[in-house]
Design a protein around this motif. Structure first.
Motif, PDB file in Angstrom:
ATOM      1  N   ARG A  60      49.166  59.453  15.427  1.00 17.86           N
ATOM      2  CA  ARG A  60      49.576  60.784  15.893  1.00 17.86           C
ATOM      3  C   ARG A  60      49.125  60.929  17.344  1.00 17.86           C
ATOM      4  O   ARG A  60      48.036  60.469  17.683  1.00 17.86           O
ATOM      5  N   ASP A  61      49.922  61.588  18.172  1.00 12.37           N
ATOM      6  CA  ASP A  61      49.460  61.814  19.542  1.00 12.37           C
ATOM      7  C   ASP A  61      48.783  63.191  19.630  1.00 12.37           C
ATOM      8  O   ASP A  61      48.564  63.867  18.623  1.00 12.37           O
ATOM      9  N   GLU A  62      48.494  63.592  20.888  1.00 11.66           N
ATOM     10  CA  GLU A  62      47.669  64.799  21.084  1.00 11.66           C
ATOM     11  C   GLU A  62      48.382  66.095  20.702  1.00 11.66           C
ATOM     12  O   GLU A  62      47.760  67.158  20.659  1.00 11.66           O
ATOM     13  N   ARG A  63      49.676  66.024  20.401  1.00 16.99           N
ATOM     14  CA  ARG A  63      50.371  67.262  20.006  1.00 16.99           C
ATOM     15  C   ARG A  63      49.964  67.730  18.612  1.00 16.99           C
ATOM     16  O   ARG A  63      50.101  68.892  18.273  1.00 16.99           O
ATOM     17  N   PHE A  64      49.465  66.809  17.791  1.00 18.56           N
ATOM     18  CA  PHE A  64      49.266  67.136  16.374  1.00 18.56           C
ATOM     19  C   PHE A  64      47.839  67.578  16.064  1.00 18.56           C
ATOM     20  O   PHE A  64      46.881  66.986  16.533  1.00 18.56           O
ATOM     21  N   ARG A  65      47.733  68.653  15.271  1.00 16.90           N
ATOM     22  CA  ARG A  65      46.430  69.152  14.793  1.00 16.90           C
ATOM     23  C   ARG A  65      46.503  69.207  13.279  1.00 16.90           C
ATOM     24  O   ARG A  65      47.520  69.609  12.724  1.00 16.90           O
ATOM     25  N   VAL A  80      57.420  70.507  18.631  1.00 18.46           N
ATOM     26  CA  VAL A  80      56.627  69.629  17.760  1.00 18.46           C
ATOM     27  C   VAL A  80      55.144  69.904  18.028  1.00 18.46           C
ATOM     28  O   VAL A  80      54.715  69.920  19.175  1.00 18.46           O
ATOM     29  N   GLY A  81      54.385  70.155  16.964  1.00 19.91           N
ATOM     30  CA  GLY A  81      52.952  70.406  17.114  1.00 19.91           C
ATOM     31  C   GLY A  81      52.604  71.886  17.261  1.00 19.91           C
ATOM     32  O   GLY A  81      51.441  72.236  17.365  1.00 19.91           O
ATOM     33  N   GLU A  82      53.614  72.758  17.256  1.00 23.06           N
ATOM     34  CA  GLU A  82      53.334  74.196  17.393  1.00 23.06           C
ATOM     35  C   GLU A  82      52.537  74.711  16.195  1.00 23.06           C
ATOM     36  O   GLU A  82      51.716  75.628  16.318  1.00 23.06           O
ATOM     37  N   PHE A  83      52.783  74.135  15.034  1.00 24.67           N
ATOM     38  CA  PHE A  83      52.031  74.502  13.824  1.00 24.67           C
ATOM     39  C   PHE A  83      51.208  73.282  13.391  1.00 24.67           C
ATOM     40  O   PHE A  83      51.548  72.141  13.739  1.00 24.67           O
ATOM     41  N   ALA A  84      50.146  73.530  12.619  1.00 23.01           N
ATOM     42  CA  ALA A  84      49.253  72.437  12.224  1.00 23.01           C
ATOM     43  C   ALA A  84      49.891  71.554  11.146  1.00 23.01           C
ATOM     44  O   ALA A  84      50.842  71.957  10.475  1.00 23.01           O
TER      45      ALA A  84
END
Ligand code: FE2
Ligand code: FE2
Length: 291
Positions: free
Chosen positions: A12-17, A124-128
């Motif tokens: 996963r890159d830095e966009r994902f939480r 992409v990545g706006e929500f966890a």
């Protein structure tokens, strides 16, 4: 390449939480909000007249997108993690072929989901990201992967796609309606693969079948997520009986999912009350320490 890749090592890159869905389901603030009738107290179904409908639909769509990514990763792992063969710790070649076909479908779903997300105004990545689908796909027994992922979680995907397709229809969004309809058709195939392989691989092994069905039940109950799936007209996600029949579910199995969902609603309320009581105890302890 590593066999049995742990969830922490997914690319996963830095966009994902990441988020733990149990923490979210047991949010202690829910109890006070419910007691004080704050927030939404009426039917939870997503309808175009709700002020929060666009945000709710975008969040659900992002959740679907993350599920597609993990379904791709899980089906790919099942092709790779096991030796090819008929043994209990192996996966038959035809099963791997089905999983490879599923990878192709899920890849298309990821692309559709990204474009649909953009259409709906989401990045992409706006929500966890919750990783429960991939975690169910890490089971060391391939049959349990098929019951936990294909039958339980992709069964849930059938219910969600069907609900979102209806939302697209009533809200006058043909893009949403058709995208959900196309993905729904593939998911019925994936769930049916789960039903067929469960029957084939456990034909002469009742103990393995019982284990696989028990794992499915656990996953189904855990991911009924506080009972948001049901058969009532105002259920946020409606159980899609007809599509589940097409995917190899018997009537009594669908009845059981409806019951598990109701149990799950009570479990979630108990978890929230427990979490709220702990917060109150902490606040009281802090207050007495100050005085
Ligand atoms: Fe999919
Ligand atoms: Fe799928």
């Amino acid at each position: 390449m590593k066999k049995m890749l742990p969830v922490e090592e997914l690319a996963r890159d830095e966009r994902f939480r990441r988020v733990n869905i149990f923490d979210a389901a047991a949010d202690p603030r829910t109890v006070r909000n419910r007691d004080e009738s704050k927030g939404r107290t009426g039917p939870q179904k997503l309808t175009p007249d709700r002020a929060d409908a666009p945000d709710g639909a975008r969040q659900l769509m992002h959740g679907i997108f993350m599920g597609e990514v993990q379904a791709l990763e899980g089906a790919g792992r099942t092709c790779w993690d096991f030796e090819t063969g008929p043994g209990r710790e192996q996966a038959p070649f035809d099963l791997k072929l089905d999983m490879a076909r599923q990878c192709w479908d899920e890849t298309r779903h990821v692309e559709i989901s990204v474009k649909l997300g953009e259409w709906m105004g989401t990045e992409v990545g706006e929500f966890a990201e919750a990783t429960f689908l991939y975690e169910a796909a890490c089971n060391p027994d391939p049959v349990l992967r098929l019951t936990g992922v294909n039958r339980a979680l992709e069964g849930l995907a059938i219910d969600i796609f069907n609900t979102m397709r209806d939302f697209g229809k009533v809200s006058g969004d043909p893009m949403l309606e058709f995208c959900e309809d196309w993905m729904l058709a593939d998911e019925v195939t994936h769930v049916k693969m789960g039903s067929d392989w469960l029957r084939r691989l456990t034909d002469k092994d009742p103990e393995r079948r019982a284990n696989a069905l028990e794992f499915q039940r656990i996953v189904d109950k855990l991911f009924s997520l506080g009972g948001f799936r049901g058969e009532e007209e105002d259920s946020p996600i409606r159980l899609a009986r007809r599509f589940r029949e097409l995917a190899g579910f018997k009537d009594e199995e669908i009845d059981e999912i409806a019951e598990l969902s109701a149990e799950s609603r009570n479990d979630a309320i108990a978890l929230q009350q427990d979490a709220a009581a702990k917060v109150e105890a902490k606040v009281a302890a802090a207050a007495s320490a100050e005085s």
